[in-house]
Design a protein around this motif. Structure first.
Motif, PDB file in Angstrom:
ATOM      1  N   TYR A 327       0.810  -1.219   0.000  1.00 26.62           N
ATOM      2  CA  TYR A 327       0.000   0.000   0.000  1.00 26.62           C
ATOM      3  C   TYR A 327       0.848   1.277   0.000  1.00 26.62           C
ATOM      4  O   TYR A 327       0.509   2.251  -0.655  1.00 26.62           O
ATOM      5  CB  TYR A 327      -0.925   0.031   1.214  1.00 26.62           C
ATOM      6  CG  TYR A 327      -1.881  -1.128   1.307  1.00 26.62           C
ATOM      7  CD1 TYR A 327      -2.941  -1.268   0.411  1.00 26.62           C
ATOM      8  CD2 TYR A 327      -1.729  -2.095   2.298  1.00 26.62           C
ATOM      9  CE1 TYR A 327      -3.823  -2.333   0.501  1.00 26.62           C
ATOM     10  CE2 TYR A 327      -2.609  -3.165   2.398  1.00 26.62           C
ATOM     11  CZ  TYR A 327      -3.652  -3.281   1.498  1.00 26.62           C
ATOM     12  OH  TYR A 327      -4.512  -4.345   1.594  1.00 26.62           O
ATOM     13  N   LEU A 328       1.917   1.275   0.816  1.00 26.24           N
ATOM     14  CA  LEU A 328       2.700   2.488   1.011  1.00 26.24           C
ATOM     15  C   LEU A 328       1.789   3.652   1.396  1.00 26.24           C
ATOM     16  O   LEU A 328       1.963   4.784   0.953  1.00 26.24           O
ATOM     17  CB  LEU A 328       3.508   2.819  -0.256  1.00 26.24           C
ATOM     18  CG  LEU A 328       4.519   1.746  -0.690  1.00 26.24           C
ATOM     19  CD1 LEU A 328       5.157   2.134  -2.015  1.00 26.24           C
ATOM     20  CD2 LEU A 328       5.576   1.514   0.374  1.00 26.24           C
ATOM     21  N   ASP A 329       0.834   3.342   2.247  1.00 26.65           N
ATOM     22  CA  ASP A 329      -0.165   4.320   2.662  1.00 26.65           C
ATOM     23  C   ASP A 329      -0.728   3.867   4.010  1.00 26.65           C
ATOM     24  O   ASP A 329      -0.376   2.797   4.515  1.00 26.65           O
ATOM     25  CB  ASP A 329      -1.271   4.402   1.605  1.00 26.65           C
ATOM     26  CG  ASP A 329      -2.010   5.734   1.633  1.00 26.65           C
ATOM     27  OD1 ASP A 329      -1.849   6.486   2.616  1.00 26.65           O
ATOM     28  OD2 ASP A 329      -2.755   6.011   0.669  1.00 26.65           O
ATOM     29  N   SER A 330      -1.627   4.648   4.580  1.00 24.57           N
ATOM     30  CA  SER A 330      -2.213   4.325   5.882  1.00 24.57           C
ATOM     31  C   SER A 330      -3.334   3.298   5.719  1.00 24.57           C
ATOM     32  O   SER A 330      -4.494   3.542   6.061  1.00 24.57           O
ATOM     33  CB  SER A 330      -2.746   5.598   6.546  1.00 24.57           C
ATOM     34  OG  SER A 330      -1.699   6.507   6.760  1.00 24.57           O
ATOM     35  N   ILE A 331      -2.967   2.152   5.191  1.00 23.96           N
ATOM     36  CA  ILE A 331      -3.888   1.046   4.946  1.00 23.96           C
ATOM     37  C   ILE A 331      -3.170  -0.235   5.342  1.00 23.96           C
ATOM     38  O   ILE A 331      -1.985  -0.400   5.058  1.00 23.96           O
ATOM     39  CB  ILE A 331      -4.295   0.957   3.458  1.00 23.96           C
ATOM     40  CG1 ILE A 331      -4.894   2.278   2.961  1.00 23.96           C
ATOM     41  CG2 ILE A 331      -5.270  -0.195   3.229  1.00 23.96           C
ATOM     42  CD1 ILE A 331      -5.067   2.333   1.451  1.00 23.96           C
ATOM     43  N   ALA A 332      -3.889  -1.137   5.997  1.00 23.46           N
ATOM     44  CA  ALA A 332      -3.313  -2.433   6.343  1.00 23.46           C
ATOM     45  C   ALA A 332      -4.347  -3.519   6.090  1.00 23.46           C
ATOM     46  O   ALA A 332      -5.535  -3.334   6.360  1.00 23.46           O
ATOM     47  CB  ALA A 332      -2.859  -2.467   7.799  1.00 23.46           C
ATOM     48  N   SER A 333      -3.895  -4.649   5.579  1.00 22.55           N
ATOM     49  CA  SER A 333      -4.759  -5.821   5.508  1.00 22.55           C
ATOM     50  C   SER A 333      -4.534  -6.634   6.776  1.00 22.55           C
ATOM     51  O   SER A 333      -3.399  -6.777   7.233  1.00 22.55           O
ATOM     52  CB  SER A 333      -4.442  -6.647   4.259  1.00 22.55           C
ATOM     53  OG  SER A 333      -3.064  -6.952   4.195  1.00 22.55           O
ATOM     54  N   VAL A 334      -5.611  -7.135   7.351  1.00 20.23           N
ATOM     55  CA  VAL A 334      -5.524  -7.828   8.644  1.00 20.23           C
ATOM     56  C   VAL A 334      -6.310  -9.132   8.568  1.00 20.23           C
ATOM     57  O   VAL A 334      -7.446  -9.157   8.084  1.00 20.23           O
ATOM     58  CB  VAL A 334      -6.071  -6.953   9.793  1.00 20.23           C
ATOM     59  CG1 VAL A 334      -5.913  -7.671  11.139  1.00 20.23           C
ATOM     60  CG2 VAL A 334      -5.353  -5.598   9.836  1.00 20.23           C
ATOM     61  N   ALA A 335      -5.691 -10.201   9.056  1.00 20.75           N
ATOM     62  CA  ALA A 335      -6.350 -11.510   9.076  1.00 20.75           C
ATOM     63  C   ALA A 335      -6.132 -12.173  10.422  1.00 20.75           C
ATOM     64  O   ALA A 335      -5.095 -11.978  11.072  1.00 20.75           O
ATOM     65  CB  ALA A 335      -5.809 -12.404   7.962  1.00 20.75           C
TER      66      ALA A 335
END
Length: 431
Positions: A327-335
Motif C-alpha cells: 500500500y505504502l499508505d495508511s492502509i493495512a490488511s488484517v487476518a
C-alpha cells in the motif's frame, strides 16, 4: 562536435542516441573507476567528507529544487506517501549529509581478506574483496538515494551511473551537482558519479542492454520498475522487490508490545519499504479487538477478513488482491489465523521476501518463525521499520535485496563488492 552528453537535458533521444549516451557515460565511468580503485581508504573517506560539506553548502539550492518537485508532484496528484518520500527539509537534508559522513567512517571493504588457506603443495590462496566495477542504479521518488548510491559506490571503489525518477528530477540534479563538486575537490574524477542527463525512458533501456559496459544494475522502486529491469536487462541485476511485509502477533504476545509494534510498523512512515502491510493475529491472542482499534484510532484503514470485520464496524472487507498489495499508505490488511502454522503458510504465500516479523513471548514460537520464514530480514519483537542499512549499522544502503544470490537484505558496502582469488606460490607446477 557535441557528444550525446552535451545535448539539452530531457531532449528526446533516438535509440541510437540513447545507446551512444550510455556508452559515453560508461566509458567515462570505467576510466574513473580505475582511478577510484587506486585511491587509499583515507583518500576515499576524505573525499566523502568533502561531499557531505558540499551538500550542506548547497542546502538552499537543493531545497529550492526539491520545492519544484513537490509542487509538480502535487499537480500530478501524487499520494501523500509518495510526496513524503519525495520531500526534503533542513532536517532530512542534514540527515543525508550525516549519512555520507557515516559511510566515510566505515571500514573500507576493498582489499579485505574473506578467507585464506595453505594447500598441501604449498600454494597460499586468499579470497579478497574487490569493487564490482561500474554500477547502474535506477530508482524512483526518493532523492536521498542519489546521495546514498553515490556515497556507497565511491567508498567501495565503484563508479556509479544514476537514473532517478522524473518526480525527483530537480532534487536529484541538485544533489548530484553538490556531491560531484565535493568529490572533485579531493581528486575523485568526474566520471565516478554520473547522473543520466535525460529522463527519456530510452536511456533506461540502453542502460539495461549495456552488457560489457555496465557490470551490475540495481533497481530501487516499485514492482513495475523492477519487473521491467528484470525482463529487459542483459546485465546482472541485484533485485529489490516490493515490501509486502507481515507482522504476526502470536497468542503469547504482550498486549502493549504488540500494539506499539503494529502501530510503529505501519504508521511511523507509511512510504518506506519496511512498512508493515499485513497484520496477522493468532486466533488465541486474547486482545484482537484492542489491537485493531489501536490502528483504526490512528486513522489507519483496516481491510480485514470476515473474523476481523466482526471486531470493529470500521473494518472494510479485504479482497484477494489486498494480501498481495504494497500500500505504502495508511492502509493495512488484517487476518486472524488459526495458529503459527497458518501464519507461516500465509507469509509463505504472500510475502515478497523483504521483511517479516513476529511478536511473541514464547521462545519456541520466536525461534520457529525466525528459522522458517524465508525472507531477507526476519524480526522478532521489533518493528519492521528497522529494515534499514543505517539501523543495521551498515551506514547508508542502496536497497534491500530480496533475491538469493550475491547479496541479501540491506545492500551496503560489502554488497557492492565481489571477490577474486589471489594465489601465491613458490614455483609449483601441476603434475
Amino acid at each position: 562536435m557535441d557528444t550525446v552528453i552535451d545535448k539539452k537535458p530531457d531532449a528526446p533521444l533516438s535509440e541510437t542516441d540513447a545507446a551512444n549516451l550510455i556508452e559515453e557515460l560508461a566509458t567515462k565511468a570505467r576510466i574513473a573507476q580505475k582511478k577510484l580503485a587506486s585511491m587509499s581508504d583515507a583518500e576515499k573517506a576524505d573525499a566523502l567528507r568533502a561531499a557531505a560539506a558540499s551538500l550542506r553548502d548547497h542546502a538552499s539550492e537543493i531545497l529550492a529544487a526539491n520545492a519544484k518537485d513537490i509542487e509538480a508532484g502535487e499537480q500530478r496528484g501524487l499520494s501523500g506517501a509518495m510526496l513524503d518520500r519525495l520531500k526534503l527539509d533542513e532536517d532530512r537534508l542534514e540527515g543525508i549529509a550525516a549519512a555520507v559522513e557515516n559511510v566515510a567512517s566505515l571500514p573500507d571493504p576493498v582489499g579485505q581478506r574473506m578467507d585464506e588457506m595453505e594447500r598441501p603443495n604449498g600454494l597460499h590462496l586468499s579470497r579478497v574483496r574487490v569493487p564490482v566495477g561500474v554500477i547502474g542504479i535506477i530508482y524512483e521518488s526518493r532523492p536521498n538515494v542519489t546521495a546514498d548510491a553515490a556515497t556507497l559506490c565511491v567508498r567501495s571503489g565503484n563508479a556509479a551511473i544514476l537514473r532517478g525518477g522524473s518526480e525527483a528530477v530537480h532534487s536529484n540534479r541538485a544533489i548530484n551537482k553538490a556531491i560531484s563538486e565535493g568529490l572533485a575537490k579531493k581528486g575523485v574524477p568526474e566520471g565516478a558519479v554520473q547522473l543520466i542527463p535525460t529522463q527519456d525512458r530510452g536511456a533506461v533501456g540502453a542502460l539495461l542492454k549495456a552488457a560489457g559496459q555496465i557490470d551490475m544494475i540495481v533497481p530501487r522502486g516499485g514492482k513495475s520498475l523492477v519487473a521491467r529491469v528484470q525482463n529487459e536487462a542483459r546485465v546482472p541485476v541485484l533485485a529489490h522487490l516490493d515490501g509486502i511485509n507481515h507482522t504476526y502477533v502470536h497468542a503469547s504476545a504482550d498486549k502493549d508490545m504488540a500494539e506499539a509494534i503494529a502501530l510503529n510498523a505501519k504508521l511511523r512512515r507509511t512510504g518506506v519499504c519496511g512498512a508493515m502491510e499485513t497484520l496477522l493475529i493468532d486466533a488465541a491472542y486474547p486482545e484482537p479487538a484492542s489491537l485493531v482499534k489501536t490502528l483504526l484510532d490512528a486513522d489507519c484503514e483496516i481491510r480485514g477478513d470476515a473474523k476481523v470485520q466482526k471486531l470493529d464496524d470500521r473494518v472494510v472487507p479485504a479482497t484477494d488482491e489486498d494480501w498481495d498489495t504494497e500500500y505504502l499508505d495508511s492502509i493495512a490488511s488484517v487476518a486472524i489465523v488459526d495458529d503459527i502454522d497458518a501464519a507461516l503458510d500465509h507469509v509463505a504465500a504472500h510475502s515478497s521476501g523483504h521483511t517479516d516479523a513476529i511478536v511473541a513471548s514464547d521462545p519456541a514460537a520466536l525461534e520457529r518463525y525466525l528459522n522458517e520464514v524465508d525472507s531477507a530480514i526476519v524480526m522478532a519483537n521489533s518493528s519492521s521499520q528497522f529494515a534499514d542499512g543505517g539501523e543495521f549499522g551498515l551506514g547508508a544502503e542502496i536497497g534491500i535485496a530480496t533475491g538469493r544470490l550475491h547479496a541479501r537484505g540491506p545492500v551496503a558496502l560489502e554488497g557492492l563488492t565481489t571477490y577474486k582469488w589471489q594465489v601465491r606460490g613458490s614455483g609449483q607446477t601441476r603434475p
